[in-house]
Enzyme design. Structure first.
Site, mmCIF file in Angstrom:
data_model
loop_
_atom_site.group_PDB
_atom_site.id
_atom_site.type_symbol
_atom_site.label_atom_id
_atom_site.label_comp_id
_atom_site.label_asym_id
_atom_site.label_seq_id
_atom_site.Cartn_x
_atom_site.Cartn_y
_atom_site.Cartn_z
ATOM 1 N N ASP A 249 0.853 -1.189 0.000
ATOM 2 C CA ASP A 249 0.000 0.000 0.000
ATOM 3 C C ASP A 249 0.888 1.239 0.000
ATOM 4 O O ASP A 249 1.812 1.353 0.806
ATOM 5 C CB ASP A 249 -0.897 0.018 1.236
ATOM 6 C CG ASP A 249 -2.056 -0.957 1.093
ATOM 7 O OD1 ASP A 249 -2.239 -1.483 -0.019
ATOM 8 O OD2 ASP A 249 -2.764 -1.193 2.083
ATOM 9 N N ASP B 87 -13.985 -6.092 -5.617
ATOM 10 C CA ASP B 87 -14.187 -6.253 -4.176
ATOM 11 C C ASP B 87 -15.573 -6.835 -3.988
ATOM 12 O O ASP B 87 -16.565 -6.231 -4.397
ATOM 13 C CB ASP B 87 -14.097 -4.887 -3.456
ATOM 14 C CG ASP B 87 -12.668 -4.346 -3.456
ATOM 15 O OD1 ASP B 87 -11.724 -5.143 -3.651
ATOM 16 O OD2 ASP B 87 -12.495 -3.129 -3.263
#
Lengths: 251, 207
Positions: free
Chosen positions: A11, A130
């Site tokens: 990230d 997702d």
């Protein structure tokens, strides 16, 4: 034989790694390039950089980072997060990214997938989904899983493949962060129905979970973040274990 | 050493350039015939669609330039396919350096093997050749492709996916690799290093 891939996900915020990465080998654990090189040396098969920078004007920082990674890392890498246009993709690929990953933008504007596949080739277009289950049905979510949509995950995955997506990065929001294992049934259903590779994400906690996702989950690749960053599982030992269990991996 | 990277409408040439940079070579991306002819090494990278790549090369007469190259020449990925006689990708006639046909993978009936072939797969049946000198033990290369070159007398190494196909080709001063050496870790780097170390003025005996 084609091997199953292990993919650490980094990230990135404002050009730096976030999420409490702790490596004694690294002088600066926030340096994504150093971390990427370390993972590459340890046998990671690919890397994913997920940019969580909120503001658009920080985009240049990401392009600079991609340039540095491309210069120094000798394995393929994907860049995702906030990508919404052909121009975004062009600048990242020109800087040296091998693939890009889009998510919310594909939901908002599905034709973008066709455009990107035509413009740059399917091989560099990863579409992330997702997914969250409600009353036994898997639904596509956006904005980090917070916003529901009217799309069902399996049908959406099929549509993405038809539109020219090169790979699907499937994250189960129900499993993400639980360390209780990947969403095996959903991953297997999608992988079995499509002829493009599926990267499974969300839920990795033990080495057995990786074996399961490659066998009963039929995944082509598995992605994880914190278990690698916090060194709960090392990539060399994971590959050793998978090899012993009969999963074909690169060593 | 002057290394020319042939510029055409193919993707991600930058990665090949960076890989060469890591080996201390500053390659020039060019479609200028003179620069290509006068380089010590010529690399023909690639990722993209065959027929539009061939049209682009022909419009600039680079097809003829490539056929006449005498110095060590390396095709990569689509570059390998374009050096063959013909590809099934949009029924395209290619450069014909290698008398080999390029076919499309047909997904296996079991659905186990998908198309494109994406990921790390191993080199097998390696033939003794200066390009394959002193390779590391790990023989995995990174692949991304839907078309493959058939096996033939110029095959230096094979890879197995759905069936055996040509991973590396060699004829005279032309070499070609189907995988992406620029993305294939230590093995890829060694192949590029070996390519740069080939004798500059080739005599067929050396190869």
């Amino acid at each position: 034989m084609l091997t199953k891939r292990i993919i650490p996900c980094l990230d990135i915020k404002d050009g730096r790694t976030v999420k409490g990465v702790n490596f004694v080998e690294l002088r600066d654990a926030g340096d994504p390039v150093a971390l990427a090189k370390l993972y590459s040396q340890q046998g990671a098969d690919e890397l994913v950089f997920l940019d969580i920078t909120a503001t658009v004007d920080k985009r240049k920082t990401l392009v600079d980072l991609v340039t540095q990674v491309a210069k120094e890392v000798r394995i393929p890498f994907t860049v995702g997060g906030g990508i919404g246009s052909v121009e975004d993709v062009y600048s990242l690929l020109a800087a040296g990214a091998d693939k890009i990953s889009i998510n919310s933008a594909a939901v908002a504007q599905p034709v973008l997938v066709d455009t990107l596949a035509r413009e740059f080739g399917s091989q560099c277009v990863v579409v992330a989904i997702d997914s969250r289950q409600m009353d036994g049905i898997d639904w596509v979510h956006t904005h980090g899983g917070r916003k529901s949509t009217s799309l069902q995950t399996r049908a959406w995955a099929k549509e993405l493949a038809d539109r020219g997506a090169g790979e699907i990065l499937l994250t189960s929001m129900d499993h993400d962060g639980t360390k209780a294992g990947f969403a095996l049934e959903l991953t297997a259903a999608i992988s079995g129905a499509l002829t493009i590779p599926i990267i499974a994400s969300g839920g990795a906690g033990t080495m057995i979970h990786f074996k399961e996702v490659f066998t009963s989950g039929k995944a082509d690749a598995a992605l994880a973040a914190s278990i690698f960053h916090f060194k709960e599982i090392g990539i060399p030992e994971l590959k050793m274990y998978l090899g012993d269990e009969g999963v074909v991996v690169r060593k | 050493m002057k290394v020319a990277l042939i510029k055409y409408n193919a993707g991600n040439v930058q990665s090949v350039r960076y890989a060469l940079e890591r080996l201390g070579v500053d390659a020039e991306l060019t479609d200028n015939p003179e620069k290509i002819r006068s380089a010590d090494r010529v690399i023909f990278p690639g990722q993209g669609e065959a027929s539009s790549a061939m049209s682009y090369l022909k419009e600039r007469k680079l097809d003829q330039v490539i056929r006449e190259i005498k110095q060590p020449f390396l095709g990569v990925c689509l570059g390998l396919q374009l050096l063959c006689t013909h590809t099934e990708e949009n029924d395209t006639t290619c450069l014909g350096i290698f008398p080999v046909k390029v076919k499309r993978f047909i997904p296996s009936a079991s659905g186990q093997e998908k198309v494109p072939h994406v990921g790390w797969n191993s080199l097998e049946n390696l033939v003794k050749n200066p390009l394959l000198k002193d390779l590391p033990d790990s023989k995995f290369m990174y692949y991304v492709h839907s078309y493959f070159a058939e096996l033939g007398e110029h095959t230096l190494a094979t890879t197995s996916y759905i069936q055996d196909f040509t991973a590396i080709l060699h004829r005279d001063n032309f070499w070609a690799i189907q995988a992406h050496p620029e993305k294939s870790s230590m093995l890829g780097e060694k192949l590029l290093e070996n390519f740069l170390a080939l004798p500059s003025s080739p005599s067929p005996q050396i190869y």
